[in-house]
Design an enzyme around this catalytic site. Structure first.
Site: not given
Ligand code: MN
Length: 704
Positions: A54-55
């Site tokens: 996600e990051d």
């Protein structure tokens, strides 16, 4: 695990948490929380990697190449939950929740990682700068994650999540509870410690080996009690909780005996979840006694194993499953089955909001245990009725239930069930779910089935209404009307089936004249007159005594329509010869008829004749519940007029800031016409309910 740590550390690079710490501290803490639960290696690796996709630049393919299919699947699951979480709109949130539950049903480890992630984020929430963000995250925790932790039996997660969220959502209430607890503690000089000693001594005297521990209750659980029972703090005596942990089930009952012999128990606070476990597999004995200083003391008595499951829930099962080589399949546990039920409701469709509402309800209430005649245990939320029971047994049992015997006696379907009730559902194949049930059922499952049935019935009503409107308008333009001709226009109308066309016309989404044009594109149509509503001919006033077209009457006799039931052509009717009043006509199901039961000589067999020719205008009475909003009344009269009805009288019977209720007298052609008007009224968003009025309650002028 080492490789996962290195992978995550490299991926997160120089990223920082809101606290200023390196980002990698977060996945490590999450992994640590799960390691304490003794979860398997894949789960710990997933925790370390959970934010990488996600990051950071890392992709799910990188994870798959490096750690294999299983870990990639788990990381992907957690990533999806995180992504769904980012949309804050309410309905979206509910939808996320639904997907979240679905994901968790496939592999619970996804949910376990997500809960640990949320727990660490809540522990560090104070670093978030924006008050608004803190509020939103805390509310979401309270509404969704804490109950989910409770649902899968992870009490320690639930307690901590609730307490952390409570700190943000109502810091003032929490502070005042803590101050009050501290004050009580100073006044009582270590009450908790003294009670623990007393309990230990009492058990030791009888030679029973057991651990005893105790603590002040968590502020949030005290707050919830105060809110729930609306008592003030001073009245809330049970602020302490104690636990006796024994080596065996027999010892639990021995300990209970010792406690009850030494201190008086508080009636109605005793619960035995060992012989009848909660549906998340929670097992324990609960009792409350009056202890030293006349304080109420809450006690839980259970074995080590039960304590383990109570604190760690499904995580304990999960570990057990792997450690003990599959001897207890996870799917056998009660908790797992209750999850499977939720998933079933979800997959069946229905709106996410409806689900969220139902789920919240179910998870916050306590439970009631009932039995089928064969002795099968059915666990329901407190307040559940025989209808909930029937739906819990099977959807078909619920759909066809007409009555119930509770402990051998006939009881109404709205009866609230009590612990230990034996419930026998009486069924009839002719029965279908009743809309009124929705008012008293409490389980999501029952409400869902009832709503589903109502939706289907409405659709059928609108379909019939739409077809008859269409038939009429086609006839007015001398066009052939048949299913086949309508079918030919489906593509042009962008509707999937003929029924959908009728429903659209019935609901007013599609004008009948537009349907005519779609079927016969070349037809010249006078727009102005075509859009006027189908006209009904008669407009004469209703009068008390009229030449009514009814067969079975002596010519010349005075006839009145019963003001109790407002008979309409199409209703089955009877006449009652009332002295000095001539004949009063009632519908066959009118309650007024009961008073003439013993006077058969007054009854006349009647039937409707050619009403059209007689000039008689039947009057129907309906009760409407309307939202209290501007334009509501106007909308009603417009709809009635459009359907060719005429309002001859109107009376508001109740009015409050949200709704007003009124009774309307309508001039109509017959029962069918009335049904069409009612169906059309129901399409309007401001109309909450419409019912035809029968019986005596609105009888103001009968026989006048
Ligand atoms: Mn995270």
């Amino acid at each position: 695990m080492e490789r996962a740590y290195a992978f995550a550390k490299k991926a997160h690079g120089s990223q920082k948490r809101a606290s200023g710490e390196p980002y990698i501290t977060h996945p490590v803490e999450v992994a640590d929380i799960l390691a304490e639960l003794k979860l398997d290696t894949d789960t710990i690796i997933t925790a370390l990697l959970h934010d990488t996709v996600e990051d950071t630049q890392a992709t799910i393919e990188d994870v798959r190449n490096e750690f294999g299919e299983r870990v990639a699947y788990l990381v992907d699951g957690v990533t999806k939950l995180t992504q769904l979480e980012l949309t804050s709109e309410h309905t979206k949130q509910a939808e996320n929740f639904r997907k979240l539950v679905l994901a968790m049903s496939r592999d619970l480890r996804v949910l376990l990682v997500k809960l640990a992630d949320r727990l660490h984020n809540m522990r560090t929430l104070h670093h978030m700068a924006k008050e608004e963000t803190r509020q939103r995250i805390a509310q979401e925790t309270m509404d969704i994650y804490a109950p989910l932790a409770g649902l899968i039996g992870m009490q320690s997660f639930r307690d901590e999540l609730e307490d952390l969220a409570f700190q943000v959502l109502n810091a003032e209430a929490r502070e005042s509870i803590i101050r009050r607890l501290a004050y009580l503690e100073t006044k009582g000089v270590d009450v908790v410690g003294r009670i623990i000693r007393d309990l230990r001594n009492a058990l030791a005297e009888q030679g029973l080996e057991a651990r005893v521990n105790g603590r002040m209750k968590r502020p949030y659980s005290i707050w919830r009690k105060m809110a729930h029972k609306s008592v003030v703090f001073e009245q809330l005596a049970d602020t302490m909780g104690f636990r006796i942990i024994t080596n065996s089930v027999e010892d639990c009952y021995r300990a209970l005996g010792i406690v009850h012999t030494n201190w008086p128990m508080v009636p109605e606070r005793f619960k035995d979840y060992i012989s009848t476990p909660k549906r998340n597999d929670y097992r324990s004995i609960h009792t409350t006694v009056i202890g030293p200083d006349k304080r109420r003391i809450e006690l839980q008595i259970r074995t080590e194993g039960m304590d383990e499951i109570a604190e760690r829930g499904l995580a304990a099962h999960w570990q057990y499953k792997y450690a003990n080589g599959e001897d207890t399949p996870l799917t056998d546990s009660l908790a797992y089955r209750s999850l499977a039920q939720f998933v079933h409701v979800l997959e069946d469709g229905s709106t996410p909001d409806e689900f969220l509402e139902n789920t919240k309800l179910e998870m916050f209430q306590d439970q009631v245990f009932c039995f089928t005649p064969k002795g099968q245990l059915i666990t329901l939320p407190a307040g559940a009725t025989p209808v909930d029971f029937a739906y819990a047994v099977h959807t078909r049992v619920g759909d066809t239930c007409v009555g119930a015997k509770i402990n051998g006696h006939h009881r109404p379907l709205r009866t609230r069930l009590r612990n230990g009730d034996m419930v026998e559902v009486i069924r009839s194949r002719a029965q279908t779910p009743m809309p009124e049930w929705e008012k008293f059922v409490v389980t999501g499952r029952a409400r869902y089935q009832i709503r589903k049935f109502i939706r289907q019935t409405r659709r059928q009503e609108f379909s019939r209404l739409g077809e008859s409107i269409a038939r009429k308008v086609f006839a007015e333009h001398d066009c052939d009307f048949s299913e086949k001709t309508v079918k030919g226009a489906l593509k042009r109308l962008k509707l999937p089936s003929v029924e959908d066309v009728y429903v659209a016309v019935g609901e007013g989404e599609l004008q009948a004249i537009d349907l005519v044009k779609a079927v016969f594109p070349g037809l010249p149509i006078d727009e102005e007159s075509a859009r006027r509503a189908p006209s009904r001919k008669k407009k004469s006033k209703a009068s008390e005594t009229v030449p009514i077209a009814i067969r079975g009457l002596v010519p010349g006799i005075a006839v009145h329509m019963g003001q109790c039931c407002h008979p309409l052509p199409g209703d089955r009717i009877v006449g009652i010869q009332a002295s000095g009043q001539g004949v009063v006509v009632h519908t066959i199901d009118c309650e007024t008829l009961e008073q003439y039961q013993d006077a058969p000589e007054l009854w006349l067999d009647l039937a409707w004749d050619d009403v059209e020719a007689s000039g008689h205008v039947p009057v129907a009475r309906i009760a409407i519940l309307l939202s209290h909003e501007p334009g509501a009344l106007g909308a009603v009269s417009t709809i009635v007029a459009k359907q060719g009805g005429n309002i001859s009288n109107l009376k508001i019977t109740d009015r409050n800031p949200l709704f007003f209720e009124m009774v309307l007298d309508l001039e109509v052609e017959d029962v069918k016409h009335l049904t069409e008007i009612i169906a059309a009224l129901r399409t309007n968003g401001l109309v909450q309910s419409v019912e035809r009025v029968r019986g005596e309650e609105h009888d103001t002028q009968r026989g006048a």
